[in-house]
Design a protein around this motif. Sequence first.
Motif, PDB file in Angstrom:
ATOM      1  N   GLN A  18       0.827  -1.210   0.000  1.00 30.42           N
ATOM      2  CA  GLN A  18       0.000   0.000   0.000  1.00 30.42           C
ATOM      3  C   GLN A  18       0.865   1.265   0.000  1.00 30.42           C
ATOM      4  OE1 GLN A  18      -2.367  -1.033   3.469  1.00 30.42           O
ATOM      5  NE2 GLN A  18      -4.170  -1.495   2.211  1.00 30.42           N
ATOM      6  N   GLU A  19       1.933   1.254   0.793  1.00 33.88           N
ATOM      7  CA  GLU A  19       2.822   2.426   0.840  1.00 33.88           C
ATOM      8  C   GLU A  19       3.570   2.588  -0.478  1.00 33.88           C
ATOM      9  OE1 GLU A  19       4.971   3.365   4.520  1.00 33.88           O
ATOM     10  OE2 GLU A  19       4.019   1.581   5.383  1.00 33.88           O
ATOM     11  N   ALA A  20       3.949   1.465  -1.090  1.00 36.82           N
ATOM     12  CA  ALA A  20       4.656   1.527  -2.380  1.00 36.82           C
ATOM     13  C   ALA A  20       3.755   2.148  -3.452  1.00 36.82           C
ATOM     14  CB  ALA A  20       5.102   0.135  -2.791  1.00 36.82           C
ATOM     15  N   VAL A  21       2.485   1.749  -3.461  1.00 34.30           N
ATOM     16  CA  VAL A  21       1.523   2.287  -4.429  1.00 34.30           C
ATOM     17  C   VAL A  21       1.317   3.785  -4.192  1.00 34.30           C
ATOM     18  CG1 VAL A  21      -0.932   2.282  -5.038  1.00 34.30           C
ATOM     19  CG2 VAL A  21       0.329   0.132  -4.960  1.00 34.30           C
ATOM     20  N   THR A  22       1.172   4.166  -2.942  1.00 31.22           N
ATOM     21  CA  THR A  22       1.007   5.575  -2.598  1.00 31.22           C
ATOM     22  C   THR A  22       2.214   6.392  -3.067  1.00 31.22           C
ATOM     23  OG1 THR A  22      -0.282   4.951  -0.657  1.00 31.22           O
ATOM     24  CG2 THR A  22       0.585   7.186  -0.687  1.00 31.22           C
ATOM     25  N   ASP A  23       3.378   5.749  -3.040  1.00 28.81           N
ATOM     26  CA  ASP A  23       4.638   6.387  -3.439  1.00 28.81           C
ATOM     27  C   ASP A  23       4.888   6.260  -4.951  1.00 28.81           C
ATOM     28  OD1 ASP A  23       6.805   7.885  -2.658  1.00 28.81           O
ATOM     29  OD2 ASP A  23       8.049   6.168  -2.096  1.00 28.81           O
TER      30      ASP A  23
ATOM     31  N   GLY B  78      -8.008  -3.675  -2.868  1.00 24.78           N
ATOM     32  CA  GLY B  78      -7.986  -2.646  -3.905  1.00 24.78           C
ATOM     33  C   GLY B  78      -6.665  -2.455  -4.618  1.00 24.78           C
ATOM     34  N   LEU B  79      -5.681  -3.316  -4.352  1.00 25.18           N
ATOM     35  CA  LEU B  79      -4.364  -3.178  -4.985  1.00 25.18           C
ATOM     36  C   LEU B  79      -4.289  -3.769  -6.393  1.00 25.18           C
ATOM     37  CD1 LEU B  79      -2.091  -4.108  -1.932  1.00 25.18           C
ATOM     38  CD2 LEU B  79      -2.132  -1.886  -3.086  1.00 25.18           C
ATOM     39  N   GLU B  80      -5.313  -4.522  -6.796  1.00 25.04           N
ATOM     40  CA  GLU B  80      -5.258  -5.260  -8.062  1.00 25.04           C
ATOM     41  C   GLU B  80      -4.806  -4.423  -9.260  1.00 25.04           C
ATOM     42  OE1 GLU B  80      -7.782  -5.269  -5.874  1.00 25.04           O
ATOM     43  OE2 GLU B  80      -9.005  -7.062  -6.043  1.00 25.04           O
ATOM     44  N   PRO B  81      -5.303  -3.182  -9.438  1.00 27.02           N
ATOM     45  CA  PRO B  81      -4.920  -2.423 -10.636  1.00 27.02           C
ATOM     46  C   PRO B  81      -3.424  -2.084 -10.699  1.00 27.02           C
ATOM     47  CG  PRO B  81      -6.833  -1.429  -9.545  1.00 27.02           C
ATOM     48  CD  PRO B  81      -6.264  -2.441  -8.611  1.00 27.02           C
ATOM     49  N   TYR B  82      -2.743  -2.187  -9.567  1.00 29.99           N
ATOM     50  CA  TYR B  82      -1.337  -1.776  -9.502  1.00 29.99           C
ATOM     51  C   TYR B  82      -0.371  -2.965  -9.606  1.00 29.99           C
ATOM     52  CZ  TYR B  82      -3.815   2.239  -7.643  1.00 29.99           C
ATOM     53  OH  TYR B  82      -4.699   3.288  -7.476  1.00 29.99           O
ATOM     54  N   LEU B  83      -0.910  -4.149  -9.747  1.00 29.02           N
ATOM     55  CA  LEU B  83      -0.081  -5.363  -9.763  1.00 29.02           C
ATOM     56  C   LEU B  83       0.059  -5.899 -11.178  1.00 29.02           C
ATOM     57  CD1 LEU B  83      -1.814  -7.101  -6.743  1.00 29.02           C
ATOM     58  CD2 LEU B  83       0.525  -6.227  -6.714  1.00 29.02           C
ATOM     59  N   ILE B  84       1.280  -6.246 -11.538  1.00 27.45           N
ATOM     60  CA  ILE B  84       1.532  -6.902 -12.826  1.00 27.45           C
ATOM     61  C   ILE B  84       2.199  -8.238 -12.527  1.00 27.45           C
ATOM     62  CG2 ILE B  84       2.751  -6.754 -15.035  1.00 27.45           C
ATOM     63  CD1 ILE B  84       2.664  -3.648 -14.616  1.00 27.45           C
ATOM     64  N   ALA B  85       1.615  -9.309 -13.034  1.00 25.19           N
ATOM     65  CA  ALA B  85       2.125 -10.658 -12.729  1.00 25.19           C
ATOM     66  C   ALA B  85       2.897 -11.220 -13.910  1.00 25.19           C
ATOM     67  CB  ALA B  85       0.967 -11.590 -12.374  1.00 25.19           C
ATOM     68  N   TYR B  86       4.026 -11.833 -13.601  1.00 23.19           N
ATOM     69  CA  TYR B  86       4.812 -12.598 -14.565  1.00 23.19           C
ATOM     70  C   TYR B  86       4.920 -14.031 -14.058  1.00 23.19           C
ATOM     71  CZ  TYR B  86       6.480  -8.499 -17.186  1.00 23.19           C
ATOM     72  OH  TYR B  86       6.560  -7.385 -17.973  1.00 23.19           O
ATOM     73  N   PHE B  87       4.600 -14.979 -14.931  1.00 19.23           N
ATOM     74  CA  PHE B  87       4.697 -16.390 -14.575  1.00 19.23           C
ATOM     75  C   PHE B  87       5.973 -16.940 -15.208  1.00 19.23           C
ATOM     76  CE2 PHE B  87       0.222 -15.159 -14.630  1.00 19.23           C
ATOM     77  CZ  PHE B  87      -0.096 -15.439 -13.313  1.00 19.23           C
ATOM     78  N   ALA B  88       6.975 -17.164 -14.352  1.00 18.92           N
ATOM     79  CA  ALA B  88       8.311 -17.482 -14.850  1.00 18.92           C
ATOM     80  C   ALA B  88       8.333 -18.741 -15.715  1.00 18.92           C
ATOM     81  CB  ALA B  88       9.281 -17.622 -13.671  1.00 18.92           C
ATOM     82  N   ASP B  89       7.447 -19.689 -15.420  1.00 18.91           N
ATOM     83  CA  ASP B  89       7.431 -20.934 -16.191  1.00 18.91           C
ATOM     84  C   ASP B  89       7.045 -20.709 -17.656  1.00 18.91           C
ATOM     85  OD1 ASP B  89       7.728 -21.868 -13.546  1.00 18.91           O
ATOM     86  OD2 ASP B  89       6.818 -23.788 -14.065  1.00 18.91           O
ATOM     87  N   GLU B  90       6.496 -19.545 -17.983  1.00 19.15           N
ATOM     88  CA  GLU B  90       6.158 -19.244 -19.377  1.00 19.15           C
ATOM     89  C   GLU B  90       7.402 -18.840 -20.167  1.00 19.15           C
ATOM     90  OE1 GLU B  90       3.041 -16.328 -19.096  1.00 19.15           O
ATOM     91  OE2 GLU B  90       1.483 -17.857 -18.753  1.00 19.15           O
TER      92      GLU B  90
END
Length: 205
Positions: A111-116, A142-154
């Motif tokens: 949350q603090e990282a997103v605020t920053d 409510g953090l979902e819009p700020y998260l980007i996921a990478y699946f390393a096995d891909e």
Amino acid sequence: MAKLKYSDIDPRKKAFIVELDNVLYPAKDYIYQIYYLFANLLEYTDLTDAKQTTNLMIDTYIDKGADAVFDELVHTLKVDEKYRLNLDLLMATGKVPLKLLLYQNMLEFLQEAVTDRKKLFIVTNGNPQQQLNKIKHLEWHGLEPYLIAYFADETKPKPEPDVLHLLMKEHQLERRDLLMIENSETDALCAQTTGIDYLNANEFL
């Protein structure tokens, strides 16, 4: 020893990379709920006692690890081998009854990282379908819009650095911009190989 907080992190960092299991939330919270679902499936089809099955699965997981769980069911409860696929499918796609909860300290950090205005990346090993299923069942506040996921096995699983090189290229980030928060030798080695800073999640938890 005092736990690290967001304010302890180098403010020049532009993005944070985190693993999923046992970094953002306790992995067992997902696994045990899947065992519960599977045990109830068995009770319905084979009339085994769901509570006994669940307890055996959890005990085996704690003592011998996830890979030994189904073999123990076969050995101890004479569960039919045909159900192994059911367990694998539930692990990958099961709808768990209870939301998965983030570690409180990690929630506050994110949350603090997103605020920053920092970027947040989940870079996770393992079956991409299963890891995505866990992400969907987490309570993100409510953090979902700020998260980007990478699946390393891909690309290639960590500790191979391919996924981090891809991430940096796609988001115009330099090594010095990143901090990885990890909980395993695999992730630490991946960070070392890529030349990015890293911290163990236990320093926050």
